[in-house]
Design an enzyme around this catalytic site. Sequence first.
Site, PDB file in Angstrom:
ATOM      1  N   LYS A  37       0.957  -1.223   0.125  1.00 28.46           N
ATOM      2  CA  LYS A  37       0.010   0.512  -0.142  1.00 28.46           C
ATOM      3  C   LYS A  37       0.711   1.301   0.175  1.00 28.46           C
ATOM      4  O   LYS A  37       1.733   1.746   0.607  1.00 28.46           O
ATOM      5  CB  LYS A  37      -0.461  -0.351   1.114  1.00 28.46           C
ATOM      6  CG  LYS A  37      -1.821   0.755   1.458  1.00 28.46           C
ATOM      7  CD  LYS A  37      -3.075   0.564   2.090  1.00 28.46           C
ATOM      8  CE  LYS A  37      -4.344   1.503   2.244  1.00 28.46           C
ATOM      9  NZ  LYS A  37      -5.525   1.484   1.387  1.00 28.46           N
ATOM     10  N   GLY A  42       6.451   1.161   6.205  1.00 26.77           N
ATOM     11  CA  GLY A  42       7.118   0.128   5.285  1.00 26.77           C
ATOM     12  C   GLY A  42       6.929   0.243   3.572  1.00 26.77           C
ATOM     13  O   GLY A  42       8.950  -0.351   3.541  1.00 26.77           O
ATOM     14  N   CYS A  43       6.231   0.262   3.144  1.00 30.62           N
ATOM     15  CA  CYS A  43       6.253   0.339   1.752  1.00 30.62           C
ATOM     16  C   CYS A  43       6.825   1.673   1.455  1.00 30.62           C
ATOM     17  O   CYS A  43       7.624   1.658   0.800  1.00 30.62           O
ATOM     18  CB  CYS A  43       4.755   0.533   1.501  1.00 30.62           C
ATOM     19  SG  CYS A  43       3.566  -0.937   1.269  1.00 30.62           S
ATOM     20  N   THR A  44       6.719   2.642   2.242  1.00 27.68           N
ATOM     21  CA  THR A  44       7.790   3.907   2.086  1.00 27.68           C
ATOM     22  C   THR A  44       8.894   3.635   2.374  1.00 27.68           C
ATOM     23  O   THR A  44      10.106   4.872   1.905  1.00 27.68           O
ATOM     24  CB  THR A  44       7.356   5.072   3.209  1.00 27.68           C
ATOM     25  OG1 THR A  44       5.022   5.229   2.907  1.00 27.68           O
ATOM     26  CG2 THR A  44       7.688   6.110   2.931  1.00 27.68           C
ATOM     27  N   ALA A  47      10.270   1.835  -0.404  1.00 28.65           N
ATOM     28  CA  ALA A  47      10.129   2.564  -2.077  1.00 28.65           C
ATOM     29  C   ALA A  47      11.336   4.274  -1.955  1.00 28.65           C
ATOM     30  O   ALA A  47      12.343   4.013  -2.090  1.00 28.65           O
ATOM     31  CB  ALA A  47       9.076   4.153  -2.214  1.00 28.65           C
TER      32      ALA A  47
END
Length: 149
Positions: A37, A42-44, A47
């Site tokens: 998401k 975590g995704c940030t 990325a």
Amino acid sequence: MNVGDKAPELLGHDENGNEVRLSDFKGRKLVLYFYPKDLTSGCTTEACNLRDNYEGLRNGGYEVLGVSVDDEKKHQRFIAKHELPFHLIADTEKQLVEQFGVWGEKKMYGRTYMGTFRTTFIINEEGIIERVITPKEIKVKEHAQQILK
């Protein structure tokens, strides 16, 4: 999708609605990373690690392409907020996540729901999957280094 499989030609549409094809990356290795998401911690972190090491990845012959089931507008906000130098596929119909086998039942805080398993596929210059980094292996703070190993 497993090591040795040919990746699909049509990958989907990016944050601007442009069609993304495997042949767009011909002659380079493709890091196709699936994440749950946009704009989550975590995704940030993942990325931003790829962003911070983007030049090294490109120098190593890699292109980077992220995939989540978020829509184009959310991808645009994610890219703008974190100055991501790569495109994100908006897989809102869940075609790519299902094709690659990274969509399934997840559990968090005693709740069961359907979601994307954080997984990275390294696709070689001929469009063949040469490596899969599984959810248990991915370290979001060191993901670029894991790819370059």
